[in-house]
Design an enzyme around this catalytic site. Structure first.
Site, PDB file in Angstrom:
ATOM      1  N   SER A 154      16.896 -29.581 -12.745  1.00 39.26           N
ATOM      2  CA  SER A 154      16.373 -28.319 -13.236  1.00 39.26           C
ATOM      3  C   SER A 154      17.058 -28.013 -14.562  1.00 39.26           C
ATOM      4  O   SER A 154      18.227 -27.619 -14.591  1.00 39.26           O
ATOM      5  CB  SER A 154      16.667 -27.230 -12.190  1.00 39.26           C
ATOM      6  N   LYS A 175       5.766 -20.431 -11.721  1.00 35.94           N
ATOM      7  CA  LYS A 175       5.553 -19.460 -10.630  1.00 35.94           C
ATOM      8  C   LYS A 175       4.439 -18.455 -10.963  1.00 35.94           C
ATOM      9  O   LYS A 175       4.653 -17.245 -10.992  1.00 35.94           O
ATOM     10  CB  LYS A 175       6.838 -18.698 -10.296  1.00 35.94           C
ATOM     11  N   GLY A 199      20.174 -27.697 -10.570  1.00 36.07           N
ATOM     12  CA  GLY A 199      20.360 -27.212 -11.933  1.00 36.07           C
ATOM     13  C   GLY A 199      21.833 -27.178 -12.291  1.00 36.07           C
ATOM     14  O   GLY A 199      22.408 -28.177 -12.734  1.00 36.07           O
ATOM     15  N   ARG A 200      22.453 -26.007 -12.021  1.00 34.29           N
ATOM     16  CA  ARG A 200      23.843 -25.814 -12.446  1.00 34.29           C
ATOM     17  C   ARG A 200      24.791 -26.860 -11.882  1.00 34.29           C
ATOM     18  O   ARG A 200      25.778 -27.219 -12.526  1.00 34.29           O
ATOM     19  CB  ARG A 200      24.295 -24.402 -12.059  1.00 34.29           C
ATOM     20  N   GLN A 219      21.337 -19.253  -2.856  1.00 33.78           N
ATOM     21  CA  GLN A 219      22.045 -19.819  -1.703  1.00 33.78           C
ATOM     22  C   GLN A 219      21.944 -21.337  -1.775  1.00 33.78           C
ATOM     23  O   GLN A 219      20.846 -21.874  -1.912  1.00 33.78           O
ATOM     24  CB  GLN A 219      21.412 -19.329  -0.403  1.00 33.78           C
ATOM     25  N   TYR A 220      23.071 -22.014  -1.664  1.00 36.00           N
ATOM     26  CA  TYR A 220      23.081 -23.465  -1.811  1.00 36.00           C
ATOM     27  C   TYR A 220      23.262 -24.190  -0.479  1.00 36.00           C
ATOM     28  O   TYR A 220      24.092 -23.820   0.343  1.00 36.00           O
ATOM     29  CB  TYR A 220      24.220 -23.894  -2.747  1.00 36.00           C
ATOM     30  N   ASP A 269      -0.692 -14.213 -10.603  1.00 38.74           N
ATOM     31  CA  ASP A 269      -1.673 -13.188 -10.980  1.00 38.74           C
ATOM     32  C   ASP A 269      -3.054 -13.601 -10.463  1.00 38.74           C
ATOM     33  O   ASP A 269      -3.201 -14.651  -9.827  1.00 38.74           O
ATOM     34  CB  ASP A 269      -1.661 -13.007 -12.503  1.00 38.74           C
ATOM     35  N   THR A 311      -6.551 -14.459 -14.870  1.00 39.46           N
ATOM     36  CA  THR A 311      -5.393 -14.332 -15.773  1.00 39.46           C
ATOM     37  C   THR A 311      -4.572 -15.623 -15.811  1.00 39.46           C
ATOM     38  O   THR A 311      -4.173 -16.095 -16.876  1.00 39.46           O
ATOM     39  CB  THR A 311      -4.507 -13.140 -15.325  1.00 39.46           C
TER      40      THR A 311
HETATM   41  P1  5BU Z   1      20.428 -23.881  -9.731  1.00 38.85           P
HETATM   42  O1  5BU Z   1      21.199 -23.797 -11.003  1.00 38.85           O
HETATM   43  O2  5BU Z   1      20.521 -25.286  -9.062  1.00 38.85           O
HETATM   44  O3  5BU Z   1      20.756 -22.748  -8.791  1.00 38.85           O
HETATM   45  O4  5BU Z   1      18.917 -23.714 -10.194  1.00 38.85           O
HETATM   46  C1  5BU Z   1      17.847 -23.709  -9.298  1.00 38.85           C
HETATM   47  C2  5BU Z   1      16.525 -23.729 -10.041  1.00 38.85           C
HETATM   48  O5  5BU Z   1      15.465 -23.691  -9.108  1.00 38.85           O
HETATM   49  C3  5BU Z   1      16.301 -22.588 -11.000  1.00 38.85           C
HETATM   50  O6  5BU Z   1      15.525 -23.062 -12.074  1.00 38.85           O
HETATM   51  C4  5BU Z   1      15.483 -21.597 -10.216  1.00 38.85           C
HETATM   52  O7  5BU Z   1      14.618 -20.845 -11.042  1.00 38.85           O
HETATM   53  C5  5BU Z   1      14.688 -22.505  -9.320  1.00 38.85           C
HETATM   54  N1  5BU Z   1      14.362 -21.903  -8.019  1.00 38.85           N
HETATM   55  C6  5BU Z   1      15.311 -21.522  -7.117  1.00 38.85           C
HETATM   56  O8  5BU Z   1      16.497 -21.642  -7.352  1.00 38.85           O
HETATM   57  N2  5BU Z   1      14.935 -20.986  -5.916  1.00 38.85           N
HETATM   58  C7  5BU Z   1      13.661 -20.834  -5.576  1.00 38.85           C
HETATM   59  O9  5BU Z   1      13.364 -20.385  -4.463  1.00 38.85           O
HETATM   60  C8  5BU Z   1      12.695 -21.246  -6.522  1.00 38.85           C
HETATM   61  C9  5BU Z   1      13.051 -21.781  -7.720  1.00 38.85           C
HETATM   62 BR1  5BU Z   1      10.941 -21.055  -6.116  1.00 38.85          BR
END
Ligand code: 5BU
Length: 479
Positions: free
Chosen positions: A257, A314, A450-451, A431-432, A317, A321
């Protein structure tokens, strides 16, 4: 007399938490207010003995005539053993392990061709496990016309089995459990009413409206036991096919991400982690310097490293739109993102609108069936309705963003955000879960990180760790 026995058994089962009330995700992905976990019975010999006896009595009372007994693996195995020993009936064992298909005997034990076999089960919802067991027994020459179950959840399994020529006899029913527990003050009348409503809403009729219905005949194994290669073959949508093929070829279920605010940074990361990912997820509206050149550079990197691009837009609408949001404006997402996603909240029109633009371009969409953030509202009935919406437009919807497996259809791909190597939270509700939990236990297919990667000291090394963790969780389901 019989009732007193059943009442005390139900109360005992409640005491040992073999029956629980709350919110539970069933195998089918449906959220249920009640859950039976009868595996704990093995720790309570007196419960086991009583259950086995009641199963035996129910089968005899129903007039079942059989030579052999067989328990549906695993919970009913010890029950079948007790019945076999106490009543001197030979037993056969059905193997469950997928890896043994084709190489080992599926049924162990001695029997004659044409022997009638009684199937023993702990809980029946759809009747699927009983039916599978009957098929395995019939495949080796036995006959099945009777099954006995401790608890029928009353969701249509009985009717379905009858259609397959199997009479199902149950010792207790879910309404009976509710009535006894309510009568003894173990559950409130509102829990009882909620659960009764759940049964009414979730009765499996002749096929319609259940997530399991869309499972194609070709899918012989549960989704999570199928390889990416098998699933690629089953998929009709080219993007789903391509994604599974990439996952198989690159041995990765990692999506990165790229939530960075400069195009340069996104491209740098894409080039560095590209070899280890199957998918790169963007939020282009956070980029400070978005440009058409960025899109062509990212596309070139996707080609170079063989990954797909997922714009996490995401959409939420009305159809008219989202059509413009997807195809027009600054970002023209449909021109470059292989995959995007949508909330189900506007109803099916949001998918139709997106499809009008993306369908012709060969694009695909995911629905947000669940979210990773704490307190989110994508649960229960909402999730269920989302699954149905995906099934209804599976020519464009290839899967879900979710935190657990939602559909048994192997063509639907499940992607989970909120993944780190250690469980935890951030300060804004994220939440991870770990890759092992997400892929190995929760039934998802892809981890989105992502992070965990872009904030690491050595993002490439860490990306490899996520890749390894995610892929070994997948492999553990096959070994
Ligand atoms: P993270 O840095 O690993 O926490 O990023 C998670 C990514 O997944 C981030 O781009 C969110 O916008 C995306 N995401 C999420 O974290 N949870 C969700 O339920 C959804 C998308 Br849908």
């Amino acid at each position: 007399m019989a009732d007193t026995r059943l009442d005390s058994l139900i109360l005992r089962l409640f005491d040992v938490e073999a029956v629980k009330f709350g919110s539970f995700t069933l195998k089918s992905g449906i959220q249920s207010p009640v859950y039976f976990d009868l595996r704990v019975m093995v720790s309570y010999p007196e419960i086991m003995a009583e259950v086995a006896e009641l199963l035996w009595e129910a089968s005899i009372k129903s007039g079942a005539d059989f030579k052999v007994v067989c328990g549906v693996p695993y919970t009913a195995l010890p029950l079948a053993t007790l019945i076999a020993v106490n009543h001197k009936k030979p037993m056969v064992i059905r193997r469950k392990e997928a890896k043994d298909y084709g190489t080992k005997k599926m049924i162990e034990g001695a029997f004659q061709q044409g022997d009638y076999c009684l199937i023993i089960e702990d809980v029946v919802t759809t009747g699927g496990s009983v039916y599978e067991t009957a098929q395995s027994l019939e495949a080796v020459g036995m006959k099945v016309r009777d099954a006995v179950v401790l608890l029928d959840r009353g969701q249509g399994g009985n009717g379905r089995l009858k259609q397959q020529g199997i009479n199902l006899q149950s010792v207790i029913t879910l309404p009976k459990v509710l009535q006894v527990l309510n009568h003894h003050g173990k559950i409130s009348s509102s829990v009882m009413a909620e659960t009764e409503q759940f049964i009414v809403d979730n009765t499996f009729t002749n096929g319609a409206n259940t997530p399991t219905q869309v499972q194609p005949a070709a899918a012989k194994k549960p989704r999570m036991q199928m390889t990416y290669e098998n699933r690629a073959e089953l998929c009709q949508h080219p993007v789903a096919k391509q994604l599974f093929s990439i996952m198989a070829a690159k041995k990765t279920n990692l999506a990165f991400s790229a939530d960075l605010t400069s195009c340069q940074k996104v491209l740098e990361f894409a080039d560095k982690v590209g070899p280890h990912i199957c998918l790169l997820k963007t939020h282009v509206d956070i980029l400070e310097d978005f440009s058409a050149e960025f899109v062509s550079s990212l596309t070139a990197l996707a080609d170079k490293h063989n990954f797909l691009i997922f714009e996490d837009r995401k959409f939420a609408d009305i159809g008219n739109t989202v059509k413009y949001q997807y195809g027009s404006g600054l970002y023209k997402i449909a021109d470059w993102a292989h995959i995007t996603n949508a909330h189900a909240v506007p109803g099916p029109g949001v998918i139709q609108g997106l499809k009008e633009v993306g369908g012709a371009k060969g694009r695909a969409c995911l629905l947000l069936g669940q979210m990773s953030s704490s307190g989110n509202l994508a649960t229960g009935e909402y999730t269920k309705a989302t699954i149905k919406m995906a099934e209804d437009q599976a020519d464009f919807v290839i899967g879900f963003i979710c935190t657990s497996g939602l559909s048994s259809d192997p063509r639907f791909i499940h992607m989970t955000p909120g993944v780190k190597l250690a469980e935890g939270t951030d300060s804004l509700g994220q939440q991870y879960l770990t890759p092992q939990k997400v892929i190995g236990q929760q039934g998802s297919d892809i981890i989105i990180v992502g992070r965990g990667i872009y904030q690491a000291d050595d993002p490439v090394e860490v990306a490899k760790m996520y890749k390894e963790a995610g892929f070994s969780a997948y492999m553990s389901l096959h070994s």
